[in-house]
Design a protein around this motif. Structure first.
Motif, PDB file in Angstrom:
ATOM      1  N   PRO A 273      18.232   1.350  -1.175  1.00 14.59           N
ATOM      2  CA  PRO A 273      17.856   2.640  -1.928  1.00 14.59           C
ATOM      3  C   PRO A 273      18.351   3.823  -1.456  1.00 14.59           C
ATOM      4  CG  PRO A 273      16.056   1.057  -1.190  1.00 14.59           C
ATOM      5  CD  PRO A 273      17.115   0.728  -0.250  1.00 14.59           C
ATOM      6  N   ILE A 274      18.197   4.726  -2.565  1.00 14.96           N
ATOM      7  CA  ILE A 274      18.630   6.076  -2.222  1.00 14.96           C
ATOM      8  C   ILE A 274      17.820   6.864  -2.866  1.00 14.96           C
ATOM      9  CG2 ILE A 274      20.536   7.937  -2.564  1.00 14.96           C
ATOM     10  CD1 ILE A 274      21.503   5.308  -1.443  1.00 14.96           C
ATOM     11  N   GLY A 275      16.988   7.984  -1.837  1.00 10.78           N
ATOM     12  CA  GLY A 275      16.198   8.930  -2.275  1.00 10.78           C
ATOM     13  C   GLY A 275      15.183   8.585  -3.590  1.00 10.78           C
TER      14      GLY A 275
ATOM     15  N   LYS B 274      16.567   1.065  10.768  1.00  6.00           N
ATOM     16  CA  LYS B 274      16.894   0.369   9.550  1.00  6.00           C
ATOM     17  C   LYS B 274      18.127  -0.553   9.570  1.00  6.00           C
ATOM     18  CE  LYS B 274      14.626   0.613   6.238  1.00  6.00           C
ATOM     19  NZ  LYS B 274      13.492  -0.278   5.529  1.00  6.00           N
TER      20      LYS B 274
ATOM     21  N   ARG C 158      -1.470  -4.461   6.043  1.00  5.88           N
ATOM     22  CA  ARG C 158      -1.844  -4.410   7.482  1.00  5.88           C
ATOM     23  C   ARG C 158      -3.507  -4.287   7.712  1.00  5.88           C
ATOM     24  NH1 ARG C 158       1.195   0.427  10.792  1.00  5.88           N
ATOM     25  NH2 ARG C 158       1.564   1.599   8.919  1.00  5.88           N
TER      26      ARG C 158
ATOM     27  N   TYR D 212       8.479   5.306   8.835  1.00  7.30           N
ATOM     28  CA  TYR D 212       9.258   6.291   8.961  1.00  7.30           C
ATOM     29  C   TYR D 212       8.323   7.392   8.609  1.00  7.30           C
ATOM     30  CZ  TYR D 212       9.796   6.881   3.882  1.00  7.30           C
ATOM     31  OH  TYR D 212       9.689   7.245   2.507  1.00  7.30           O
ATOM     32  N   ARG D 213       7.228   7.455   7.473  1.00  6.73           N
ATOM     33  CA  ARG D 213       6.650   8.592   7.172  1.00  6.73           C
ATOM     34  C   ARG D 213       5.873   9.517   8.529  1.00  6.73           C
ATOM     35  NH1 ARG D 213       6.288   9.213   1.267  1.00  6.73           N
ATOM     36  NH2 ARG D 213       6.968   7.494   0.331  1.00  6.73           N
TER      37      ARG D 213
ATOM     38  N   GLY E 154      -2.061  -8.796   7.210  1.00  8.10           N
ATOM     39  CA  GLY E 154      -1.200  -9.063   8.327  1.00  8.10           C
ATOM     40  C   GLY E 154      -0.319  -7.961   8.683  1.00  8.10           C
ATOM     41  N   ASP E 155      -0.131  -7.730   9.886  1.00  9.13           N
ATOM     42  CA  ASP E 155       0.724  -6.626  10.278  1.00  9.13           C
ATOM     43  C   ASP E 155       2.142  -7.123  10.712  1.00  9.13           C
ATOM     44  OD1 ASP E 155       0.195  -3.699  11.906  1.00  9.13           O
ATOM     45  OD2 ASP E 155       2.076  -4.768  12.505  1.00  9.13           O
ATOM     46  N   LEU E 156       3.160  -6.475  10.528  1.00  9.98           N
ATOM     47  CA  LEU E 156       4.609  -6.919  10.798  1.00  9.98           C
ATOM     48  C   LEU E 156       4.909  -7.198  12.284  1.00  9.98           C
ATOM     49  CD1 LEU E 156       6.623  -4.355   8.428  1.00  9.98           C
ATOM     50  CD2 LEU E 156       6.225  -7.050   7.981  1.00  9.98           C
TER      51      LEU E 156
ATOM     52  N   ARG F 267      -8.768   0.401   2.310  1.00 11.31           N
ATOM     53  CA  ARG F 267      -8.382   1.508   1.291  1.00 11.31           C
ATOM     54  C   ARG F 267      -8.546   1.222  -0.101  1.00 11.31           C
ATOM     55  NH1 ARG F 267      -2.768   2.930   4.145  1.00 11.31           N
ATOM     56  NH2 ARG F 267      -2.019   3.005   2.023  1.00 11.31           N
TER      57      ARG F 267
ATOM     58  N   CYS G  29      14.705  -4.604   2.122  1.00 11.92           N
ATOM     59  CA  CYS G  29      14.971  -3.093   1.663  1.00 11.92           C
ATOM     60  C   CYS G  29      15.352  -2.506   3.010  1.00 11.92           C
ATOM     61  CB  CYS G  29      13.650  -2.700   1.294  1.00 11.92           C
ATOM     62  SG  CYS G  29      13.745  -0.971   0.711  1.00 11.92           S
ATOM     63  N   SER G  30      16.579  -1.960   2.907  1.00  9.50           N
ATOM     64  CA  SER G  30      17.282  -1.135   3.953  1.00  9.50           C
ATOM     65  C   SER G  30      17.190   0.215   3.414  1.00  9.50           C
ATOM     66  CB  SER G  30      18.656  -1.554   4.265  1.00  9.50           C
ATOM     67  OG  SER G  30      19.250  -0.881   5.198  1.00  9.50           O
TER      68      SER G  30
ATOM     69  N   THR H 148       0.723  -0.956   0.241  1.00  7.23           N
ATOM     70  CA  THR H 148      -0.035  -0.047  -0.113  1.00  7.23           C
ATOM     71  C   THR H 148       0.908   1.309  -0.064  1.00  7.23           C
ATOM     72  OG1 THR H 148      -0.155  -0.312   2.434  1.00  7.23           O
ATOM     73  CG2 THR H 148      -1.897  -0.867   1.136  1.00  7.23           C
TER      74      THR H 148
HETATM   75  N1  NAP Z   1      11.264   6.635  -0.090  1.00  4.45           N
HETATM   76  C1  NAP Z   1      12.628   6.918  -0.039  1.00  4.45           C
HETATM   77  O1  NAP Z   1      13.092   7.853  -0.443  1.00  4.45           O
HETATM   78  C2  NAP Z   1      13.409   5.716   0.708  1.00  4.45           C
HETATM   79  C3  NAP Z   1      14.730   5.770   0.460  1.00  4.45           C
HETATM   80  C4  NAP Z   1      15.623   4.584   0.859  1.00  4.45           C
HETATM   81  C5  NAP Z   1      14.848   3.448   1.570  1.00  4.45           C
HETATM   82  N2  NAP Z   1      13.419   3.561   1.546  1.00  4.45           N
HETATM   83  C6  NAP Z   1      12.940   2.340   1.996  1.00  4.45           C
HETATM   84  O2  NAP Z   1      12.028   1.890   1.110  1.00  4.45           O
HETATM   85  C7  NAP Z   1      11.035   1.136   1.699  1.00  4.45           C
HETATM   86  C8  NAP Z   1       9.590   1.833   1.232  1.00  4.45           C
HETATM   87  O3  NAP Z   1       9.774   3.033   1.338  1.00  4.45           O
HETATM   88  P1  NAP Z   1       8.406   4.233   1.013  1.00  4.45           P
HETATM   89  O4  NAP Z   1       8.948   5.534   0.842  1.00  4.45           O
HETATM   90  O5  NAP Z   1       7.762   3.294  -0.430  1.00  4.45           O
HETATM   91  O6  NAP Z   1       7.466   3.765   2.129  1.00  4.45           O
HETATM   92  P2  NAP Z   1       5.785   4.045   2.498  1.00  4.45           P
HETATM   93  O7  NAP Z   1       5.336   4.850   1.058  1.00  4.45           O
HETATM   94  O8  NAP Z   1       5.848   4.888   3.393  1.00  4.45           O
HETATM   95  O9  NAP Z   1       5.303   2.675   2.620  1.00  4.45           O
HETATM   96  C9  NAP Z   1       5.451   2.006   3.693  1.00  4.45           C
HETATM   97  C10 NAP Z   1       4.702   0.605   3.702  1.00  4.45           C
HETATM   98  O10 NAP Z   1       4.873  -0.139   4.992  1.00  4.45           O
HETATM   99  C11 NAP Z   1       3.860  -0.487   5.490  1.00  4.45           C
HETATM  100  N3  NAP Z   1       3.806  -0.975   6.828  1.00  4.45           N
HETATM  101  C12 NAP Z   1       4.503   0.218   7.554  1.00  4.45           C
HETATM  102  N4  NAP Z   1       4.135  -0.291   8.826  1.00  4.45           N
HETATM  103  C13 NAP Z   1       3.632  -1.645   8.776  1.00  4.45           C
HETATM  104  C14 NAP Z   1       3.319  -2.677   9.525  1.00  4.45           C
HETATM  105  N5  NAP Z   1       3.378  -2.527  11.040  1.00  4.45           N
HETATM  106  N6  NAP Z   1       2.770  -3.754   9.295  1.00  4.45           N
HETATM  107  C15 NAP Z   1       2.642  -4.080   7.573  1.00  4.45           C
HETATM  108  N7  NAP Z   1       2.794  -3.079   6.782  1.00  4.45           N
HETATM  109  C16 NAP Z   1       3.261  -1.519   7.418  1.00  4.45           C
HETATM  110  C17 NAP Z   1       2.698   0.605   5.065  1.00  4.45           C
HETATM  111  O11 NAP Z   1       1.624   0.008   5.314  1.00  4.45           O
HETATM  112  P3  NAP Z   1       0.096   1.244   5.463  1.00  4.45           P
HETATM  113  O12 NAP Z   1       0.028   1.575   4.157  1.00  4.45           O
HETATM  114  O13 NAP Z   1      -0.851   0.383   6.056  1.00  4.45           O
HETATM  115  O14 NAP Z   1       0.951   2.431   6.385  1.00  4.45           O
HETATM  116  C18 NAP Z   1       3.205   0.848   3.559  1.00  4.45           C
HETATM  117  O15 NAP Z   1       2.643  -0.011   2.873  1.00  4.45           O
HETATM  118  C19 NAP Z   1      11.195   1.434   3.365  1.00  4.45           C
HETATM  119  O16 NAP Z   1      11.785   0.225   3.641  1.00  4.45           O
HETATM  120  C20 NAP Z   1      12.047   2.485   3.398  1.00  4.45           C
HETATM  121  O17 NAP Z   1      12.880   2.430   4.653  1.00  4.45           O
HETATM  122  C21 NAP Z   1      12.875   4.551   1.001  1.00  4.45           C
END
Ligand code: NAP
Length: 331
Positions: free
Chosen positions: A169-171, A146, A33, A80-81, A55-57, A39, A116-117, A10
């Motif tokens: 991943p980066i940004g 992380k 989750r 993190y958001r 499922g929740d993590l 949604r 994914c770190s 999601t």
């Molecule tokens: N965005 C970046 O620039 C960036 C850069 C480097 C690394 N990363 C990594 O890339 C990954 C994805 O990032 P993103 O920006 O795509 O994140 P995101 O849009 O915030 O998505 C996070 C996802 O994790 C799910 N989640 C959170 N808590 C959970 C739980 N307790 N149980 C099950 N699912 C859960 C969320 O579900 P809900 O929709 O239910 O909240 C959502 O589907 C992350 O591991 C992040 O650390 C991101």
């Protein structure tokens, strides 16, 4: 046909990755989750052919059930958001959640977990560009957890019986992302003053390139046990990035630069007040770090060992991102 579980479907990255894998003929299950099952994006994922597992993590049994019968688990979900969460929430999701995914994948007979770190485990890159062996320097609870999650996943892979690949991943940017919207909007409205000199490096990765990088992490046999930084084709200074976005938006960037420290102090004060009340702080230090921490990465290892070849350069990726923001009425 290979089957994959993608967590975080999601979210921005997980949703794109799940579709990317489906387009390549992979059967995909997505972990959602329970609180998010209703949604609209979940219905859209189903329409795209993705099977949804609830499922929740933090629920080991539910995660294990979702892992059953898949070949590769792409563990993308993290928290993190939502600023204003207690540190324990970061730990429960970004560390214990990884443990549940690893245990579930092992019990379910998966061959590989792509974990994914984040490049953020390197924090501020003092000697740019950083490669995978650069020192760890996490700067906040998100990056700390992380790093712990990544180390836990790596150790589990070293214990045997399951291949683990770490992707950093980066940004990440592109259609669907809202994290960079504030910057695009600010530049478009000529209300985005850069804090500090703007000479720090910033490195962006277009979402489609990243998804292909993840797929390679899941499929290249020699990647087992490896750690890969997945970044875009180049990094720039923050000033150049702002100029590139402004050029695509056809506006002039603001010539003003503001001092960093008043914003950093204000961010710390907002966090001190809001976090105990579990309220989203209007400003927080991680947001201010954006202007002060250099992020520039060397992706040679992913290029040579995985065949990773990010193809979307900044002007094109920025153009596509702007087009999506405009189509959504966000810009
Ligand atoms: N965005 C970046 O620039 C960036 C850069 C480097 C690394 N990363 C990594 O890339 C990954 C994805 O990032 P993103 O920006 O795509 O994140 P995101 O849009 O915030 O998505 C996070 C996802 O994790 C799910 N989640 C959170 N808590 C959970 C739980 N307790 N149980 C099950 N699912 C859960 C969320 O579900 P809900 O929709 O239910 O909240 C959502 O589907 C992350 O591991 C992040 O650390 C991101």
């Amino acid at each position: 046909m290979t089957a994959a579980l993608v967590t975080g479907v999601t979210g921005f990255t997980g949703g794109h990755l799940a579709r990317h894998l489906v387009h390549r003929g992979i059967t995909v299950r997505g972990l959602v989750r329970p609180r998010s099952l209703g949604r609209p994006e979940v219905a859209t994922l189903r329409e795209a052919g993705i099977d949804i597992a609830s499922g929740d993590l933090t629920d080991a049994a539910a995660v294990a059930a979702a892992c059953e019968g898949v070949d590769v688990v792409y563990h993308i979900a993290a928290t993190y958001r939502e600023a204003g969460q207690p540190d324990s929430a970061y730990r429960a999701i970004n560390v214990q959640g990884v443990e549940h995914v690893i245990d579930g994948a092992r019990a379910g007979g998966a061959r590989r977990v792509v974990h994914c770190s984040t490049g953020g485990v390197h924090g501020h890159v003092a000697n740019p560009p950083a490669n995978e062996d650069a020192p760890f320097n996490p700067g906040d609870v998100y990056q700390d957890t992380k790093l712990e999650g990544e180390q836990l996943a790596r150790a589990a892979g070293q214990a045997g019986g399951l291949e683990v690949v770490i992707a950093r991943p980066i940004g990440i940017y592109g259609p669907g992302d809202l994290r960079f919207l504030k910057m695009f909007r600010g530049i478009s409205r000529r209300r985005f003053p850069v804090l500090g000199a703007g000479e720090v490096f910033y490195h962006l990765t277009y979402i489609d390139d990243l998804c292909e990088g993840f797929r390679l992490c899941g499929e290249v046999p020699a990647a087992a046990g490896g750690t890969y930084i997945l970044g875009g084709p180049r990094y720039t200074t923050l000033n150049t990035l702002v100029d590139l976005i402004a050029a695509e938006l056809k506006v002039k960037p603001l010539p003003v630069h503001l001092p960093v420290w008043p914003f950093w102090l204000a961010g710390a004060a907002c966090e001190a007040i809001c976090v105990p009340l579990r309220v989203q702080p209007p400003l927080y230090r991680r947001r201010v770090d954006f202007y002060t921490k250099s992020r520039a990465f060397d992706i040679t290892r992913a290029r040579t060992e995985l065949g990773f070849a990010p193809a979307v350069d900044l002007p094109e990726g920025i153009r596509r991102t702007i087009a999506w923001y405009r189509a959504q009425g966000l810009l």
